[in-house]
Design a protein around this motif. Sequence first.
Motif, short mmCIF file in Angstrom:
data_model
loop_
_atom_site.label_atom_id
_atom_site.label_comp_id
_atom_site.label_asym_id
_atom_site.label_seq_id
_atom_site.Cartn_x
_atom_site.Cartn_y
_atom_site.Cartn_z
N THR A 147 55.25 34.44 35.79
CA THR A 147 54.95 33.17 35.14
C THR A 147 53.45 32.90 35.29
O THR A 147 52.73 33.62 35.98
N THR A 148 52.98 31.84 34.64
CA THR A 148 51.57 31.47 34.79
C THR A 148 51.24 31.17 36.25
O THR A 148 50.21 31.60 36.77
N LEU A 149 52.14 30.45 36.92
CA LEU A 149 51.94 30.16 38.34
C LEU A 149 51.92 31.45 39.15
O LEU A 149 51.12 31.60 40.08
N GLY A 150 52.79 32.40 38.78
CA GLY A 150 52.83 33.67 39.48
C GLY A 150 51.52 34.43 39.35
O GLY A 150 51.05 35.05 40.33
N ARG A 151 50.91 34.40 38.18
CA ARG A 151 49.62 35.09 37.99
C ARG A 151 48.53 34.45 38.84
O ARG A 151 47.66 35.14 39.39
N VAL A 152 48.56 33.12 38.93
CA VAL A 152 47.56 32.41 39.76
C VAL A 152 47.75 32.77 41.23
O VAL A 152 46.78 33.08 41.94
N VAL A 153 49.00 32.74 41.70
CA VAL A 153 49.28 33.06 43.11
C VAL A 153 48.90 34.50 43.41
O VAL A 153 48.35 34.81 44.48
N ASP A 154 49.16 35.40 42.47
CA ASP A 154 48.82 36.81 42.65
C ASP A 154 47.31 36.98 42.79
O ASP A 154 46.84 37.77 43.62
N PHE A 155 46.54 36.24 42.01
CA PHE A 155 45.07 36.34 42.08
C PHE A 155 44.53 35.72 43.37
O PHE A 155 43.70 36.32 44.05
N VAL A 156 45.04 34.55 43.72
CA VAL A 156 44.51 33.82 44.87
C VAL A 156 44.94 34.48 46.18
O VAL A 156 44.17 34.58 47.12
N PHE A 157 46.20 34.94 46.24
CA PHE A 157 46.69 35.50 47.50
C PHE A 157 47.62 36.68 47.21
O PHE A 157 47.16 37.77 46.95
N LYS A 158 48.92 36.46 47.23
CA LYS A 158 49.87 37.55 46.97
C LYS A 158 51.23 36.95 46.64
O LYS A 158 51.54 35.81 47.00
N LEU A 159 52.04 37.75 45.95
CA LEU A 159 53.39 37.34 45.56
C LEU A 159 54.41 37.83 46.58
O LEU A 159 54.12 38.72 47.39
N PRO A 160 55.60 37.24 46.58
CA PRO A 160 56.64 37.73 47.51
C PRO A 160 57.09 39.14 47.14
O PRO A 160 56.91 39.60 46.01
N VAL A 161 57.68 39.81 48.11
CA VAL A 161 58.19 41.17 47.90
C VAL A 161 59.48 41.10 47.09
O VAL A 161 60.37 40.29 47.37
N ILE A 162 59.57 41.95 46.06
CA ILE A 162 60.76 42.06 45.22
C ILE A 162 61.53 43.31 45.66
O ILE A 162 60.92 44.34 45.98
N GLU A 163 62.85 43.22 45.66
CA GLU A 163 63.66 44.35 46.11
C GLU A 163 64.67 44.78 45.05
O GLU A 163 65.07 43.98 44.19
N LEU A 164 65.04 46.04 45.13
CA LEU A 164 66.03 46.64 44.25
C LEU A 164 67.31 46.85 45.04
O LEU A 164 67.31 47.57 46.04
#
Length: 545
Positions: free
Chosen positions: A442-459
């Motif tokens: 999402t737009t918020l996800g892109r901002v969080v990714d740039f500023v810091f990091k996103l949570p870990v996604i699992e399969l």
Amino acid sequence: PAGRLLAVAALFIALRSSTWRVLFFSDPFFFLLPLTFVLVALHPRRIGIYGLAPALLALSALAGLIKFTYFLFGFACVILADLHRLRRRALPWYTFCYLLSILVFFALAGQKLAHFAAYLHASLAVTAGYSEAMQLFGSPFELLAFVAMSFSLLLLVQAAERKSEDWRQDPWLGAVPILIFLAFSFMVFKASFVRHDVHSAIGWSSLAAATALYGSRLSALGGSRVQRAALVGLGVVALGLAVARHCRIDHEPIGRFLDSNFASGLLERADAVGGVALGRHRSEQMKRYEMAMAMIRAQSPMPALSGTVDAMPWDAAGVVANKLQYHPRPIFESFNVYNGSLIEVNRSFLRSDNAPSSIVFDVATIDNRFPAQDDGALWPDLIARYDVQQSAGSRVLLVRRASPRAVRLTAIGPPTAAGWATPVPVPRAASAVWVSIDIKKTTLGRVVDFVFKLPVIELGITLEDRTVLQNRLVPDVARSGFLLSPIIFSGQAFARLLRKDPAILGPTRRVSSVQVLGPAGVSWLYDQSVQFDFRELSFDGPGEQ
């Protein structure tokens, strides 16, 4: 003089605290180069600007080719320094000289200037994908402590610069050092806490060193006693935390740390430098080198091979130690190939006439990722262009074919959309199932990714024998596709797949359902719907045309 001596000692201790076992994290030193350049270039008394500043500028450019993060920070520093010169109606030559130095060092390293654009493109792709692919989470208390200390330093810098002559003449001039320290704090924060493990030593060491370094500028600005006392206090705390963090992760007592850096260790380094300069230790060093190579050969034996050789997912040391002609793909460690741009760079290499004659192949990964992800998008190209010749342990030797075999990825129905933590059945008709999983930020996800990091996604995977597996999933890699079923966790299993061995299709390896998992609130950062595109991977086997 005493204060300067203490500042230099603090700077040295801070830099030495960025070690872990036999490794030395050089990031603090290389981050400090452009920062020191700016402090010299903007010095209120213009001391040494015509000698020291150009040297620091050239060293910053050289550092920019060592790691792209240093290039970005160095480029930001020279841009801001030139803006400062423009506001003073001076010629803005720093940026031009920085970029020219980069190109000169690039050519001196044996690279073609025509390839510089491709180097920038690949480096930007590495930087852009790092936060989402390599993130690890550590102590939130350490993270908050670092943010609080960095914010305190920025407040001190802001308070001191607001009383500078530059600020009185033009607030934009006075804001330049503040912006540079803000950029420094951001880059160090990302380098230290996106992968929050021993990398946090980079942050504490850099913060302590920058605090000691700013003391010289504060003195030149005529900072108040309160500001100086606050900076000294902040520096002492930052330095103490840097050394404490080093001693904790390295399991080294403080006494041994001090001895190895300021007593016997310092004398040993001085003797080693003198010995190298005079050529005294050359034979001893060559003997130690040969012993190290022999140890690697014993741990990683490889057959004698003619032609060029690559190693997947890594083990360049084994190839070099066995005196083979190492010819790696552009991104030569598979766990670093974490987005579509980097995958295409390696794919173009494998499809070219420049591809290696042989590949020492295994399946391995880091951070509990699903193993078939790392360079997994290249497996159809490996199947098309290489045959299995022999095996050793879990590894196999792939030898390039005279002509590619046919490899097909045939769609199995339309793409399937599912929510998070929703099992999706895997088509049973295909023996080998390839999947592309599209997880959009999402737009918020892109901002969080740039500023810091996103949570870990699992399969989450359920096998036909009802075994449940849970592995980390890198979204950008998943989007490019990988072999989902049968699960391939070793080079030997990949060889059996290539030979179409029926044993590879047993219920302990075939996947019956798959789902994507994330922490609570993940739908704020990623779309609620995840797209699955299943395809059948088929190819001509041995003896087939």
